[in-house]
Scaffold this motif. Structure first.
Motif, PDB file in Angstrom:
ATOM      1  N   PHE A  85      40.080  25.731  18.941  1.00  0.00           N
ATOM      2  CA  PHE A  85      40.412  24.437  19.551  1.00  0.00           C
ATOM      3  C   PHE A  85      39.893  24.378  20.981  1.00  0.00           C
ATOM      4  N   ALA A  92      48.365  21.279  23.090  1.00  0.00           N
ATOM      5  CA  ALA A  92      48.028  21.889  21.802  1.00  0.00           C
ATOM      6  C   ALA A  92      48.848  23.141  21.524  1.00  0.00           C
ATOM      7  N   ASN A 140      51.846  17.685  11.839  1.00  0.00           N
ATOM      8  CA  ASN A 140      50.970  18.509  12.682  1.00  0.00           C
ATOM      9  C   ASN A 140      51.286  18.313  14.153  1.00  0.00           C
ATOM     10  N   LYS A 151      52.141  21.602  16.429  1.00  0.00           N
ATOM     11  CA  LYS A 151      51.726  21.626  17.827  1.00  0.00           C
ATOM     12  C   LYS A 151      52.908  21.598  18.802  1.00  0.00           C
ATOM     13  N   HIS A 166      45.295  15.947  18.312  1.00  0.00           N
ATOM     14  CA  HIS A 166      45.151  15.993  16.851  1.00  0.00           C
ATOM     15  C   HIS A 166      43.700  15.708  16.437  1.00  0.00           C
ATOM     16  N   GLU A 172      41.307  18.548  17.337  1.00  0.00           N
ATOM     17  CA  GLU A 172      41.482  19.672  16.408  1.00  0.00           C
ATOM     18  C   GLU A 172      40.673  19.466  15.136  1.00  0.00           C
ATOM     19  N   GLN A 187      37.110  20.787  15.670  1.00  0.00           N
ATOM     20  CA  GLN A 187      36.855  22.143  16.151  1.00  0.00           C
ATOM     21  C   GLN A 187      35.873  22.930  15.278  1.00  0.00           C
TER      22      GLN A 187
END
Length: 521
Positions: free
Chosen positions: A37, A82, A482, A487, A511, A514, A517
């Motif tokens: 990330f 995060a 999530n 997180k 979000h 991510e 990534q």
């Protein structure tokens, strides 16, 4: 220095030195590994985002101390979020002690007030940044434009639940505080022999009470009372007037409802906004309008021309006004009503479902029996007569009574019959005082004029409608799971609609990054 060797008695194992300190040379660039990330975050902020919107903050004719780079501030804030570090103090502490934060920030340690101030005043910059990240997602093919889903997530805010109430309730609380302050003075006048320590303690308590009363007085003088959809006063909060009391599965909180619309292909969030004292139904239309503006900023060539984009929402967004709006929006919408589950053929003969529903009903009604509905009354449409479940005649109190865009015939039980009826507890919530039990039946002519709610029921009850709506759960619910669970971004640290909305959009930005990534190199 203490050495940790573990608990392997008699075994030849190498010692565990994790509790020891060690001086080693660190190359910050090597700490940020591809595919993580933080790597995607640094790459996007440094190479993809246009941060010129922050330039006006630092145009100070080179006076004063040098400021922290907006790129660095943005990276450490998003990295902190995060990892569930939503407090500015915890992010500042991580920049001092954590190798990963040192690597991302370039070994810069901003004060927590600088971090909090950066988030609090970036409300004008968050929208362009959010859109730029969406454009990157679109370039990577993460936005499918096949189905959008909307839902909300209730988050606790930085506001005291104890300072909530209607203006009338706050006025009574103010009077109570003033009476308590007055009693302290009266006690001092009646008892001259109090010790100096007790007098000092009482004066501190009086000062606290007076301060709280003055706080309520100032709030009542500078704010207008809020009213609900039916014109009745609703609770306001002194510490954060824009927040609201909300009921969740874990109790009542003082907070905001974070609304988000996402795409079903890779669960990219396209629109995000936090709402306080506004009902969930009222958020649909502004959210869809913002979604259209966002789509217009993205690559128009990728928009599906062959068929309308599907749009799903749960029963919290269902209303006649919303369904009429969605019918003209250009989306192929599927919005459930609160009876949608009961009409599902899969649940019709399910004993497990009926048992669980009865448990929930008993919990809500605190063990009281189910009340009679209109289906339990004997209505003769030809003679326009009605009898109660106990067999008593009822008189017709209204014809073509309008309710929820439908027309009904209304009947009312005679008061003398309802007072002595043996089925009274199953029929009425409280013993009758002025009138008997009322019940209404839909007119046939009213049925011919289908409302948007009726049309949606027909559409969503069809096999195709149920199939499309069933995709909503797997599309939007994992997004909130999530953000809030994985997180740890499960509460808000700022106050006020504008600042809270910025923080919610930063959560959604984490979000979306991510999702990128594994796409950036």
């Amino acid at each position: 220095m203490v050495t940790c060797y573990g608990s392997f008695v008699g075994l030849r194992v190498k010692p565990d030195l994790s509790c020891q300190n060690k001086f080693i040379p660190i190359n910050f660039a090597e700490q940020i590994l591809p595919g993580t990330f933080e790597y995607a975050l640094c790459y996007i902020v440094e190479n993809k985002l246009d941060l010129t919107g922050f330039d006006a903050w630092y145009n100070n004719d080179k006076t004063g101390a040098a400021a922290y780079s907006p790129a660095v501030m943005l990276k450490i804030i998003l990295l902190g979020y995060a990892h569930g570090l939503i407090s500015s103090r915890r992010i500042a502490k991580a920049c001092e002690n954590n190798i990963l934060f040192m690597s991302v920030s370039g070994d810069v340690q901003p004060h927590y007030t600088s971090i909090a101030g950066f988030v609090a005043k970036m409300h004008e910059q968050i929208e362009p940044l959010f859109t730029q990240v969406l454009m990157i997602c679109d370039e990577e093919g993460l936005i499918g434009r096949n189905m959008f889903a909307i839902d909300g997530c209730k988050l606790k805010s930085n506001a005291s639940k104890e300072w909530s109430g209607t203006f009338d309730e706050l006025g009574r609380k103010k009077a109570k505080l003033e009476r308590a302050s007055k009693r302290i003075i009266e006690r001092h006048q009646a008892q001259d022999g109090l010790s100096e320590e007790l007098v000092t303690q009482d004066l501190k308590q009086k000062e606290k009470l007076d301060k709280s009363a003055a706080k309520i007085t100032e709030f009542l003088a500078t704010h207008q009372e809020k009213t609900g959809s039916q014109g009745k006063p609703v609770k306001s909060n002194i510490t954060d007037p824009d927040s609201a009391k909300m009921t969740t599965s874990k109790g009542t909180i003082q907070g905001y409802n974070g609304i988000a619309i996402n795409d079903d292909k890779h669960q990219i969030i396209l629109q995000a906004q936090a709402w306080g004292s506004v009902g969930e139904q009222q958020t649909l239309q502004p959210a869809v309008n913002q979604l259209k503006q966002q789509l217009a900023k993205l690559n128009a060539n990728r928009t599906s021309k062959e068929q309308a984009i599907k749009f799903t929402a749960d029963s919290g967004f269902n209303s006649e006004a919303n369904l009429e709006f969605m019918a003209q929006s250009g989306f192929d919408s599927y919005i459930a009503d609160n009876q949608f589950r009961k009409r599902n053929p899969l649940f019709k003969e399910s004993e497990t479902y009926e048992t669980e529903q009865e448990k929930r009903r008993l919990k809500r009604s605190k063990g009281k029996p189910r009340l009679f509905t209109s289906d339990d009354f004997h209505y003769d449409e030809v003679t326009q007569t009605c009898r109660s479940p106990a067999g008593n005649e009822m008189w017709r109190s209204g014809i073509n009574v309008k309710s929820y865009n439908q027309q009904y015939t209304r009947f009312c039980g005679y008061l003398k019959d309802c007072k002595i009826c043996p089925l009274q507890q199953q029929c009425m919530r409280k013993p009758p005082i002025k009138t008997g039990r009322q019940v209404q039946f839909k007119n046939d002519e009213s049925c011919k004029k289908l409302s948007y709610i009726d049309k949606m029921k027909v559409k969503i009850d069809s096999p195709m409608g149920r199939r499309q709506y069933s995709k909503r759960l797997g599309s939007i619910e994992p997004v909130f799971g999530n953000i809030t669970v994985n997180k740890g971004m499960n509460k808000l640290t700022l106050r006020g609609q504008t600042k809270v909305n910025t923080q919610w959009q930063l959560y959604c930005l984490v979000h979306n990054i991510e999702k990128l990534q594994n796409r950036v190199h």
